[in-house]
Motif scaffolding. Sequence first.
Motif, PDB file in Angstrom:
ATOM      1  N   ILE A 106      -2.771   0.776  -4.265  1.00  0.00           N
ATOM      2  CA  ILE A 106      -2.236  -0.647  -3.968  1.00  0.00           C
ATOM      3  C   ILE A 106      -1.516  -1.350  -4.988  1.00  0.00           C
ATOM      4  CG2 ILE A 106      -2.876  -3.094  -3.267  1.00  0.00           C
ATOM      5  CD1 ILE A 106      -5.064  -1.838  -1.444  1.00  0.00           C
ATOM      6  N   GLN A 109       0.937  -1.097  -0.124  1.00  0.00           N
ATOM      7  CA  GLN A 109      -0.173   0.020  -0.235  1.00  0.00           C
ATOM      8  C   GLN A 109       0.669   1.363  -0.027  1.00  0.00           C
ATOM      9  OE1 GLN A 109      -3.654   0.147   2.520  1.00  0.00           O
ATOM     10  NE2 GLN A 109      -2.936   1.978   3.503  1.00  0.00           N
ATOM     11  N   VAL A 135      -7.486   2.484  -3.606  1.00  0.00           N
ATOM     12  CA  VAL A 135      -8.309   2.001  -2.676  1.00  0.00           C
ATOM     13  C   VAL A 135      -9.799   2.383  -2.752  1.00  0.00           C
ATOM     14  CG1 VAL A 135      -8.751   1.676  -0.307  1.00  0.00           C
ATOM     15  CG2 VAL A 135      -6.376   1.616  -1.203  1.00  0.00           C
TER      16      VAL A 135
END
Length: 633
Positions: free
Chosen positions: A307, A287, A321
């Motif tokens: 990500i 991430q 995300v």
Amino acid sequence: MDEYLRKDLHVPGEQIVNLRNKFATRSAIIREIYALAKNPSIRKDDPILIFYAGHGTSAQTPDGWETGREKISALVPYDTYGVDEHGPILPIPDRTIGGLLHEIAEGVSGEGKGNNITVIFDCCHSGSGTRDTDYPPMCLERGFEMDENVSIPSSLDENIWSNLPEDRALSVVSGFAMYGTRSHVLLAACLEGEKAHEENHRGKFTGALLHTLRQVETHKLTYKDLMERITEKMKDQTPQCEGHYIDRTLFNALVPSTPRTIFTVSQKGEEYTLNAGSAHGITSGAQFAIYPSHDFESQDIPLATMIADTVGAFSTGLFFVADGVEDLPTPCFALQTLVGKANALRLYMPQSANAGSVLRDLKAELDDVDYPVVLREDETQTDLSVYEHVGRVEYFINDPLIKSFGLQKLFNTTGAETRYIHPILRSATHFFWHFNRSPDVSALRDSLHVQVHVLQRDDEAELDLYLRPPYRTHGENLNRDGIVDVVADDVTAYGVTVESDFTVPLHVWAFYFDCSDLSISDYYQPPAFGVRGEAPLPANGKLTIGYGAGGGQPFKYYLRPDQDLDVGFIKLFVSTRPVDLSSVVQRSPFGTEDGMERGSRETAPPLVEDTWDTITIAVVQRKHPLDLSPPVT
């Protein structure tokens, strides 16, 4: 600063006292600084940090304080000029601070905590306390002049500073610029008489300090070097670095950190690509926080969170995300905030831990740690096991390659408290991930040849740049099928030679993985590893490590007391593109003391489209030579 200590230096929260606003009273500040001297969990020479951000002031020197100056400097707690049962609440003079530091460092009977104390003051000691018209709105001074009707009595805090030796008393009263002090290093926001500023309620000095700290490895930078970097960024005030140990590495190298690595993100159509891949250690599921500038501050809100999806050798596809994120600026910059599941430490703990066992507490805490860890029931399928034995915690190695050479556990143990265990597991996560990672397809190693030799000084050769005879290889190649077996005498020097059959140059990093203490040291890093960094391993050529023109220092091996066998690994990372792997290096969590022909590249077919590889060599270190004589028949 609190965030930096917790997230970057991994200081446990229970080891941090944070006094803010109404809690930062005069009595609380003095009480908590004094408590450091009496804290039994702080051992001698443990790193201690005292950070103050707020207002400072100056006052007339009290009668009898021989300072050589008309004024003294002082910190201004939250309740200054209030009244308590003893009368008016006054600032904390520099002499009081000196007395407290002396108590921490030396104690009353000389059994103090040592001189590994860092003091940071983001305040000034004179000024009006009003907005400065020479600076933008929201730019304030961090100091003010004391009311002329208020004086510092000569007996103020005498119980604290009266035990100071005479020379110590003289050295701590010069406005926090404590020349020659041996108890601590002081980092101050500005010169005496200058103005320390804040913007948007944040100290400019603290901002520059934290920004610089996040770009470096604390165990590789001295206090003096740090302040030189900060001073370059600040044009309106002159930060100061004072103390006897300003040439010491930060925190005496006992609090290692890794620099903040920022990656560039580019956009093509609706696809976003990170300029790093598996060669850099990126894995699927990692991430990233996305920022518009490379020089963002910790308090800045990221533009988005993304990500890692498809991971290539040197690039990675990213996805958002959350939906509905507007187009990002091009380029933008990514800071990794979480690693992928592949990076996780595989850990085993016995299920039969008794009630009250530290292992039960540890298991309960693992869900909230800042490093990836997975508990496994099959001990043979893990990297490390943790056992409690007679009030200590032992760490057993389960990696089959390491165990195959006879090393069963880490050399050191720790106390049976989770605050001692977490740093070991955090370092183990980093160690085993980089130790085991390699590309899915090995495209380079079969055409690279690695030799390890004993090195000896050539007294007849021309002296090197340090006016010493250069090293030359001696004897046969010690690397036999990926294993080097040596007598660890702490004297013999060794070097590595890497030869390439390829018609293109290659980039090389070399590390030594110490399986007894989880440290990773760099045997070799390329002289330049930026985007245009020249590859140090020439086409159809060789790179010497530890001797010759290649660079790097020769290395030697030693055994710790009561140790008959040790195992480590030399690991080379080789790539067709430059890669920054400086973040691989880590200190032990236990705090141990101690012209080449290039061929016809234009017409030759490409080697492989952008690839990387690793080569690992075991180094088995013994107290006595291995007996290789044939058996008697």
